[in-house]
Design a protein around this motif. Structure first.
Motif, short mmCIF file in Angstrom:
data_model
loop_
_atom_site.label_atom_id
_atom_site.label_comp_id
_atom_site.label_asym_id
_atom_site.label_seq_id
_atom_site.Cartn_x
_atom_site.Cartn_y
_atom_site.Cartn_z
N ASN A 1 0.86 -1.20 0.00
CA ASN A 1 0.00 0.00 0.00
C ASN A 1 0.88 1.24 0.00
OD1 ASN A 1 -2.16 -1.90 1.76
ND2 ASN A 1 -3.02 -0.54 0.21
N ASP A 2 0.31 2.34 -0.48
CA ASP A 2 1.04 3.61 -0.48
C ASP A 2 1.23 4.07 0.97
OD1 ASP A 2 1.99 6.14 -0.88
OD2 ASP A 2 0.81 6.41 -2.73
N LEU A 3 2.47 4.37 1.33
CA LEU A 3 2.75 4.79 2.72
C LEU A 3 2.04 6.08 3.07
CD1 LEU A 3 6.55 3.96 2.91
CD2 LEU A 3 4.67 2.71 3.98
N ARG B 1 -7.46 6.57 7.53
CA ARG B 1 -8.92 6.59 7.48
C ARG B 1 -9.48 6.21 6.10
NH1 ARG B 1 -10.02 12.39 9.73
NH2 ARG B 1 -7.91 12.61 8.96
N ALA B 2 -8.56 5.80 5.19
CA ALA B 2 -8.99 5.44 3.83
C ALA B 2 -9.97 4.27 3.88
CB ALA B 2 -7.78 5.06 3.00
N GLY B 3 -10.97 4.36 3.03
CA GLY B 3 -12.01 3.33 3.02
C GLY B 3 -11.51 2.03 2.40
N PHE B 4 -12.34 0.96 2.53
CA PHE B 4 -11.96 -0.37 2.03
C PHE B 4 -11.71 -0.33 0.52
CE2 PHE B 4 -13.35 -4.29 -0.04
CZ PHE B 4 -12.44 -5.17 0.50
N PHE B 5 -12.61 0.34 -0.20
CA PHE B 5 -12.51 0.36 -1.66
C PHE B 5 -11.23 1.06 -2.11
CE2 PHE B 5 -13.54 2.20 -5.86
CZ PHE B 5 -13.79 1.01 -6.54
N GLU B 6 -10.95 2.19 -1.47
CA GLU B 6 -9.76 2.97 -1.81
C GLU B 6 -8.49 2.15 -1.56
OE1 GLU B 6 -8.03 7.36 -0.65
OE2 GLU B 6 -9.96 6.73 0.18
N ARG B 7 -8.50 1.45 -0.43
CA ARG B 7 -7.36 0.63 -0.05
C ARG B 7 -7.20 -0.55 -1.03
NH1 ARG B 7 -4.14 0.49 4.44
NH2 ARG B 7 -5.10 2.37 5.27
N ALA B 8 -8.34 -1.15 -1.40
CA ALA B 8 -8.30 -2.30 -2.32
C ALA B 8 -7.73 -1.89 -3.67
CB ALA B 8 -9.71 -2.88 -2.48
N VAL B 9 -8.16 -0.71 -4.16
CA VAL B 9 -7.66 -0.23 -5.46
C VAL B 9 -6.15 0.01 -5.37
CG1 VAL B 9 -7.72 1.71 -7.09
CG2 VAL B 9 -9.86 0.74 -6.22
N LEU C 1 -0.12 -4.54 -6.75
CA LEU C 1 -0.04 -5.98 -7.04
C LEU C 1 0.37 -6.26 -8.49
CD1 LEU C 1 -0.65 -8.71 -5.64
CD2 LEU C 1 -3.01 -8.50 -6.40
N ILE C 2 0.11 -5.31 -9.38
CA ILE C 2 0.30 -5.58 -10.82
C ILE C 2 1.71 -6.05 -11.17
CG2 ILE C 2 0.23 -4.59 -13.16
CD1 ILE C 2 -2.10 -2.84 -12.19
N LEU C 3 2.72 -5.28 -10.81
CA LEU C 3 4.08 -5.64 -11.23
C LEU C 3 4.57 -6.95 -10.59
CD1 LEU C 3 5.93 -2.22 -11.58
CD2 LEU C 3 4.82 -3.60 -13.32
N PRO C 4 4.38 -7.14 -9.25
CA PRO C 4 4.79 -8.43 -8.69
C PRO C 4 4.06 -9.61 -9.35
CG PRO C 4 4.29 -6.89 -6.93
CD PRO C 4 3.91 -6.21 -8.22
N THR C 5 2.77 -9.41 -9.65
CA THR C 5 1.98 -10.48 -10.28
C THR C 5 2.57 -10.83 -11.64
OG1 THR C 5 -0.04 -9.82 -9.19
CG2 THR C 5 -0.29 -11.06 -11.22
N VAL C 6 2.84 -9.81 -12.44
CA VAL C 6 3.36 -10.07 -13.78
C VAL C 6 4.73 -10.72 -13.70
CG1 VAL C 6 4.10 -8.98 -15.94
CG2 VAL C 6 2.00 -8.22 -14.83
N SER C 7 5.59 -10.21 -12.81
CA SER C 7 6.94 -10.76 -12.81
C SER C 7 6.95 -12.20 -12.27
CB SER C 7 7.91 -9.84 -12.10
OG SER C 7 7.89 -10.02 -10.76
N LEU C 8 6.07 -12.52 -11.33
CA LEU C 8 6.00 -13.91 -10.84
C LEU C 8 5.22 -14.78 -11.84
CD1 LEU C 8 6.44 -16.01 -8.62
CD2 LEU C 8 4.42 -15.16 -7.45
#
Lengths: 327, 285
Positions: free
Chosen positions: A170-172, A177-185, A191-198
């Motif tokens: 997550n962004d430091l 107080r960020a909501g669930f949706f904001e945090r999930a996005v 997740l994108i780069l680690p997912t692609v590289s793995l």
């Protein structure tokens, strides 16, 4: 049903065997947590103090004494205490499980879906550019170590293009107080780069496997029957072809899950992903045997469960296994 | 005589430069059985797949020239070779359906037999799954499958060869096709089951009035069920006519050789090995 119960029983026995094997492996490895502590916090401690710590950690016991103590504790859900982290191991591991599983499943989903789609398209036209391009792509995918792919992705998408975040989950700067949706996005972006590289190495495997399997399936008599029934080509391909073509992929999926988790260790280190892999890496460096054993156990159990799941899915997909057919 | 249901005119199919069918022509009449006869590799199955326009799917084959004219219910004719893929999909399994040689591999191993028949019905008829299942059950009864409701739940590998072929026939006839193409439907079956299957096909043909194009290399089967026959060899047309006429007086040397190759009861009496017969090529067919 009986077959599945037998498989579950086998898996439990296997987990027990793996617990013993992991313990032996760590026991015979050179160095111990005491060495790491002596170089750090116990640097000024006397022999008697070090001996007291050794006794407290149960390291003064014989091999079998340590093994049975370990097995007894693990079976009660107690993975011991980490003298390095100064906390119970469970507390250290628990928050790391979700990020690792998230990364592993996301890489697996990426590899399987894209791999099958590319492989199937290539199988439909074996002489096409896509098909020969796939072979080259698969070779590159196999040849590139995951950490190298990771570094390249960071360079291109993180540094040059500045499109995606390259470290952490997550962004430091994100507000608490960020909501669930904001945090999930935000997590999804991270997740994108680690997912692609793995995922890319497995993508190459699944695409080639899907191509070979689908090429064979598409030559089958039942595919000709499906076409002779007047079905649309997409139905022929996905309903009649893929359901059969996916069977070898499911087999490999279970087997490769372990390799996926070991790949996650490297990717997590490159992308500072707060998962088990990075913790394992740190535990190895610090000779934090309790943490290392707990992670090895978690990974082994996950691999065994993945294989059990593979067996169950295999039976659901192929009725010949379920009903004990000979054909 | 009626107008032909299917007229094949000068059909030529190529695999690269090789001609798998070379200028084949024949007619098939409503309610009749036409046998397409020839040895392995003569182009019989390619003929069937070309009529269905399946030969080009997933292979390097190409229909190079010719016409395949199908007479529609309203009396008009359409050339199947000129139809769009979408139009052909509405014809396959509906106006023309097929039964293949090997029923085990021709049925999808991961779906129940009932599902596979229901799928065919729902592909061509606007009907609910429940009604399609009812129709499938009727078809299973029609092809004399014992305990049809149970067999509908079975997977192909759970059935015997004869039972699987009955499922194939039920599936092929489920949308009341006007033409049934049977590609060596009895070759993979035991001799006793072969006879049952031929009897079944004959009686279903009488019931439904469908024309049958029977592909076979078995002259015994031809004699038993066919009205007319076409003889093929090395991708080429050899001769055609009524089965009675050709069996009585074969015109081509190859047909005579083909008929002579059928073993006859008692022909080995007093001999240690079968009698040799002349190779056709020597006679300059």
């Amino acid at each position: 049903m009986l077959a599945i119960a037998t498989k579950i029983g086998e898996s439990l026995l296997l987990i027990l065997a793996v617990l013993v094997f992991n313990f032996v492996l760590v026991y015979i490895a050179p160095g111990s947590v005491i060495d790491a502590l002596s170089a750090g916090s116990l640097g000024d401690a006397s022999e008697a103090q070090i001996e007291a710590v050794r006794e407290r950690l149960g390291l003064d016991k014989s091999f079998f004494g340590q093994l049975f103590m370990y097995l007894g504790n693990v079976l009660q859900g107690d993975f011991g205490y980490s003298p390095i982290g100064n906390r119970p191991v469970v507390e250290m591991i628990a928050p790391r499980i979700f990020p690792t599983l998230l990364l592993a499943f996301s890489a697996l989903t990426f590899a399987v879906t894209i791999g099958i789609a590319i492989g199937t398209a290539a199988a439909r036209r074996p002489d096409s550019f896509l098909s020969s391009g796939l072979t080259v792509f698969a070779l590159i995918g196999f040849a590139m170590p995951v950490f190298w792919t990771g570094i390249l992705l960071i360079l291109v998408f993180g540094v040059w293009l500045d499109w995606l975040p390259v470290a952490g989950m997550n962004d430091l700067r994100m507000s608490s107080r960020a909501g669930f949706f904001e945090r999930a996005v935000d997590t999804a972006e991270h997740l994108i780069l680690p997912t692609v590289s793995l995922g890319v190495i497995f993508l190459a495997t699944y695409a080639r496997l899907a191509r070979a399997s689908m090429m064979e399936v598409l030559q089958s008599d039942y595919i000709r029957t499906a076409r002779a029934k007047g079905l649309h080509e997409s139905k022929v391909l996905f309903k009649h072809g893929l359901r059969n073509g996916i069977i070898p992929i499911i087999t490999v999926l279970g087997l490769e899950f372990g390799i996926l988790l070991s790949g996650a260790i490297l990717v997590e280190t490159v992308f500072a992903w707060p998962g088990l892999g990075r913790l394992a890496f740190e535990a190895v460096l610090n000779r934090d045997t309790n943490v290392l054993l707990a992670i090895l156990t978690m990974v082994s159990v996950t691999v065994i469960l993945a294989n059990l799941l593979t067996d169950i899915v295999y039976r659901l997909v192929d009725p010949r296994i379920r009903t004990g057919g000979r054909a | 005589m009626d107008q032909p249901l299917l007229s094949v005119r000068n059909l030529t199919v190529k695999f690269g430069e090789f001609k798998a069918i070379d200028g084949l022509s024949f007619d098939l009449y409503p309610g009749k059985t036409l046998a397409v006869v020839g040895e392995s590799g003569s182009g019989k199955s390619v003929t069937a797949l070309s009529i269905m326009r399946l030969v080009e799917l997933g292979t390097r084959a190409k229909v190079a020239e010719g016409e395949v004219l199908l007479r529609r219910d309203d009396g008009s004719t359409i050339d199947l070779l000129k139809q769009s893929e979408r139009a052909m999909r509405s014809i396959r399994g509906n106006d023309i359906s097929m039964v293949f040689q090997e029923p085990l591999t021709s049925l999808n191993p991961v779906y129940t037999t009932g599902d596979q028949v229901i799928e065919t019905i729902r592909q061509h008829r606007k009907t609910t799954r429940r009604d399609a299942a009812k129709r499938a059950l009727e078809m299973f009864e029609k092809v004399r499958i014992p305990r049809p409701d149970k067999v509908m739940q079975d997977y192909p590998h759970q059935l015997s060869g004869g039972m699987r072929q009955r499922v194939m026939i039920a599936m092929a006839l489920s949308c009341d096709p006007r033409l049934l193409i049977a590609d060596e439907p009895t070759t993979a079956l035991d001799v006793t089951i072969q006879a049952q299957m031929l009897g079944l096909m004959k009686s279903l043909q009488q019931e439904t009035g469908a024309a049958v194009m029977l592909i076979t290399h078995d002259m015994g089967v031809v004699a038993e069920v066919a009205d007319d026959m076409v003889v093929m060899r090395n991708s080429k047309f050899v001769e055609s006519g009524s089965v009675y006429d050709i069996f009585e007086k074969p015109g081509a040397a190859y047909t005579r050789a083909l008929l002579a190759s059928v073993p006859r009861l008692g022909s080995m009496k007093g001999k240690t090995e079968p009698e040799r017969f002349d190779l056709v090529d020597r006679e300059g067919m």
